[in-house]
Design a protein around this motif. Structure first.
Motif, PDB file in Angstrom:
ATOM      1  N   HIS A  90      -1.642  41.600  19.321  1.00  0.00           N
ATOM      2  CA  HIS A  90      -0.229  41.342  18.990  1.00  0.00           C
ATOM      3  C   HIS A  90       0.423  40.698  20.209  1.00  0.00           C
ATOM      4  CE1 HIS A  90      -0.827  43.870  15.475  1.00  0.00           C
ATOM      5  NE2 HIS A  90      -1.514  44.648  16.283  1.00  0.00           N
ATOM      6  N   CYS A  91      -0.182  39.621  20.679  1.00  0.00           N
ATOM      7  CA  CYS A  91       0.259  39.001  21.938  1.00  0.00           C
ATOM      8  C   CYS A  91       1.731  38.593  21.856  1.00  0.00           C
ATOM      9  CB  CYS A  91      -0.558  37.759  22.234  1.00  0.00           C
ATOM     10  SG  CYS A  91      -2.327  38.035  22.139  1.00  0.00           S
ATOM     11  N   PHE A  93       3.073  36.334  23.443  1.00  0.00           N
ATOM     12  CA  PHE A  93       3.214  34.881  23.590  1.00  0.00           C
ATOM     13  C   PHE A  93       2.625  34.117  22.401  1.00  0.00           C
ATOM     14  CE2 PHE A  93      -0.502  36.517  25.760  1.00  0.00           C
ATOM     15  CZ  PHE A  93      -1.525  35.772  25.204  1.00  0.00           C
ATOM     16  N   CYS A  94       2.172  34.823  21.372  1.00  0.00           N
ATOM     17  CA  CYS A  94       1.488  34.175  20.243  1.00  0.00           C
ATOM     18  C   CYS A  94       2.380  33.121  19.584  1.00  0.00           C
ATOM     19  CB  CYS A  94       1.095  35.229  19.213  1.00  0.00           C
ATOM     20  SG  CYS A  94       0.228  34.517  17.803  1.00  0.00           S
ATOM     21  N   HIS A  97       3.459  33.750  15.882  1.00  0.00           N
ATOM     22  CA  HIS A  97       4.647  34.593  15.692  1.00  0.00           C
ATOM     23  C   HIS A  97       5.937  33.800  15.894  1.00  0.00           C
ATOM     24  CE1 HIS A  97       2.015  38.274  16.827  1.00  0.00           C
ATOM     25  NE2 HIS A  97       1.978  38.017  15.538  1.00  0.00           N
ATOM     26  N   ASP A 111      -6.621  33.724  13.695  1.00  0.00           N
ATOM     27  CA  ASP A 111      -8.070  33.917  13.743  1.00  0.00           C
ATOM     28  C   ASP A 111      -8.514  34.341  15.135  1.00  0.00           C
ATOM     29  OD1 ASP A 111      -7.849  30.719  14.307  1.00  0.00           O
ATOM     30  OD2 ASP A 111      -9.619  31.573  15.262  1.00  0.00           O
ATOM     31  N   THR A 125     -10.448  36.060  21.919  1.00  0.00           N
ATOM     32  CA  THR A 125     -10.233  37.078  22.957  1.00  0.00           C
ATOM     33  C   THR A 125     -11.415  38.026  23.064  1.00  0.00           C
ATOM     34  OG1 THR A 125      -9.186  38.595  21.393  1.00  0.00           O
ATOM     35  CG2 THR A 125      -7.734  37.053  22.553  1.00  0.00           C
TER      36      THR A 125
HETATM   37  S1  SF4 Z   1      -3.736  34.670  17.304  1.00  0.00           S
HETATM   38 FE1  SF4 Z   1      -4.236  34.583  19.486  1.00  0.00          FE
HETATM   39  S2  SF4 Z   1      -2.258  34.577  20.538  1.00  0.00           S
HETATM   40 FE2  SF4 Z   1      -1.897  35.270  18.416  1.00  0.00          FE
HETATM   41  S3  SF4 Z   1      -1.968  37.516  18.525  1.00  0.00           S
HETATM   42 FE3  SF4 Z   1      -4.033  36.786  18.009  1.00  0.00          FE
HETATM   43  S4  SF4 Z   1      -5.104  36.553  19.968  1.00  0.00           S
HETATM   44 FE4  SF4 Z   1      -2.919  36.729  20.406  1.00  0.00          FE
END
Ligand code: SF4
Length: 465
Positions: A90-91, A93-94, A97, A111, A125
């Motif tokens: 739940h980054c 910086f995503c 989002h 993904d 990741t």
């Molecule tokens: S898609 Fe990437 S940036 Fe977004 S929450 Fe998942 S790992 Fe983090």
């Protein structure tokens, strides 16, 4: 599990000779249904192949015969036939989002699938990576892979990903490197979170723990006007300059210790810091070109006629559209007889008053000095990204609505060129198409050589995807 659907059959190919048609669904290859395009490719790699297809509800068996290693000649509609593995992070910086509501569904897929990393260069990741995945990567030679590092400090990484597993999942990076897999890393640098001393620690951690990494890109956080995370903000020019200085300092250390620079700052940092880009040679293999690293120098070189194809390596779809909507991957696609919005474009020859290249605000700063050599005839128009707002200035995120607004006040007697990186399947991110724009626009591949050819009025292959 969705059945792969044939979207194109290359004329004269083994699949064409066997009678496979666009629209057929592949039920099995030699009795097996592949999980993804990688398995499909392995199964299809034989001289004679029994193919079962579903054509309008009727199951048919066809025998495909290949001669002398010729490609099968099929293009299917997706890269993954089972479910894409989504991320459990739940980054803060995503960017997903930070998308507005109401865009097409495929754009919201978060993904974290090593297969998409191999096929499209998506970053993973590794928080959902398993022993079985490692075994498959190694046995099937799925290399290179692209891994999001962000921080080597386990606590900071877990905090950034908002996932406890973020503290431990880089053990898979170690395992991949131990197995000889080529891996490229990235650090999304968020000011006040993992820049400064944290970035310093990360680059030291890379040297200590993961020196076999092929490259590490430091890329700036993108913040759209839909961002709801209070702690996420764009870099100031001073912060961008500090990242550049730190990266260049570490390049010296890596050069001393490893004989190569290893870490690179994204082009956007040099623009933000108002610093000249390093020479192309300093980017090595320009391995993170599609991640915005060395792109400006590569563009300049190809525009000026330098052939750096080999230096850039194999390229697939680039930018935000890497894997969404099942975009075909280089190496797994057959030639389309008539790709959507593509095919050969012969530029209309009429008495234009000049040519305007439409691009994002960052692209315009790269293009303007390069095009200056062509004189007044060729101009660049920096299209402001009001759709996403914030600090979004890359051409790949340009939308139809912003292009409409930019073109509305411009004359109709100019030729307008647009890089293909802002289109997927002929559509912009907001769903509009080039036909919705107020003036005709010619779509050209987003590399220097193609743009130069287009500006000189030569035919080019439009790359709208
Ligand atoms: S898609 Fe990437 S940036 Fe977004 S929450 Fe998942 S790992 Fe983090």
């Amino acid at each position: 599990m969705a059945l792969p659907r044939v979207v194109a059959v290359a004329p004269g190919s083994p699949a064409d000779r066997a009678g496979v048609l666009p629209g057929d669904e592949i039920v099995a290859l030699d009795g097996q249904l592949p999980r993804d395009i990688i398995e499909y490719q392995l199964l299809a790699d034989q001289a004679e192949l029994g193919l079962e297809v579903n054509r309008g509800g009727v199951e048919l068996s066809v025998l495909v015969r290949r001669e002398g290693g010729e490609p099968l000649g099929l293009e299917v509609d997706a890269a993954l036939f089972d479910q894409v593995r989504t991320c459990d992070n739940h980054c803060e910086f995503c960017f997903i989002h930070q998308l507005p509501k109401g865009m097409r569904k495929s754009l919201y897929v978060r993904d974290d699938d090593y297969r998409l990393s191999f096929l499209y260069g998506n970053f993973t990741t590794l928080t959902r990576f398993t022993e079985a995945d490692l075994e498959r990567v190694v046995t099937e030679g799925l290399s290179p892979l692209f891994v999001s590092i962000h921080a080597t400090d386990p606590e900071i990484r877990a905090r950034m990903l908002r996932n406890r597993r973020g503290a431990t999942s880089l053990r898979w990076l170690r395992a991949l490197l131990d197995a000889g897999v080529e891996v490229h890393g990235q650090v999304v640098v968020c000011p006040g979170v993992n820049d400064g001393e944290v970035l310093e620690g990360t680059l030291a951690g890379v040297l200590d723990e993961y020196p076999e990494l092929s490259s590490v890109a430091c890329v700036p956080l993108g913040v759209s006007r839909f961002n709801r995370e209070q702690s996420m903000r764009p870099h100031s020019p001073g912060e961008a300059a500090a990242v550049v200085a730190l990266v260049e300092d570490w390049q010296g250390t890596y050069l001393d210790c490893l004989g190569r620079r290893l870490v690179y700052a994204a082009d956007e940092y040099y623009l933000l810091a108002d610093r000249p880009f390093p020479p192309l040679e300093s980017y090595g293999a320009v391995a993170q070109h599609d991640n915005g690293v060395g792109m400006a120098r590569a563009f300049e070189a190809t525009f000026n006629g330098r052939d750096i194809e080999g230096e850039l390596g194999e390229k697939g779809p680039s930018g935000f559209f890497r894997s969404v909507e099942g975009a075909p991957t280089t190496g797994y696609r057959s030639e389309r007889a008539n790709c959507a919005g593509g095919g050969e474009v012969r530029f209309r020859r009429r008495a234009w008053s000049g040519t305007t290249v439409l691009t994002g605000t960052y692209g315009a700063r790269v293009l303007a000095p390069v095009l200056a050599a062509l004189g007044e005839e060729a101009q660049v128009l920096a299209v402001r990204n009001d759709f996403f707002g914030g600090n979004i200035g890359v051409a790949g995120l340009l939308t139809g609505s912003d292009l409409c607004a930019a073109l509305a006040g411009l004359p109709g007697d100019r030729r307008y060129l647009l890089p293909d990186s802002c289109l997927s399947g002929g559509r912009f991110l907001d769903g509009l198409t080039v036909d919705d724009l107020p003036w005709p626009v010619e779509v050209v591949p987003a590399d220097g050589a193609s743009l130069r050819r287009a500006l000189l009025g030569e035919p080019a292959m439009a790359g709208a995807r």
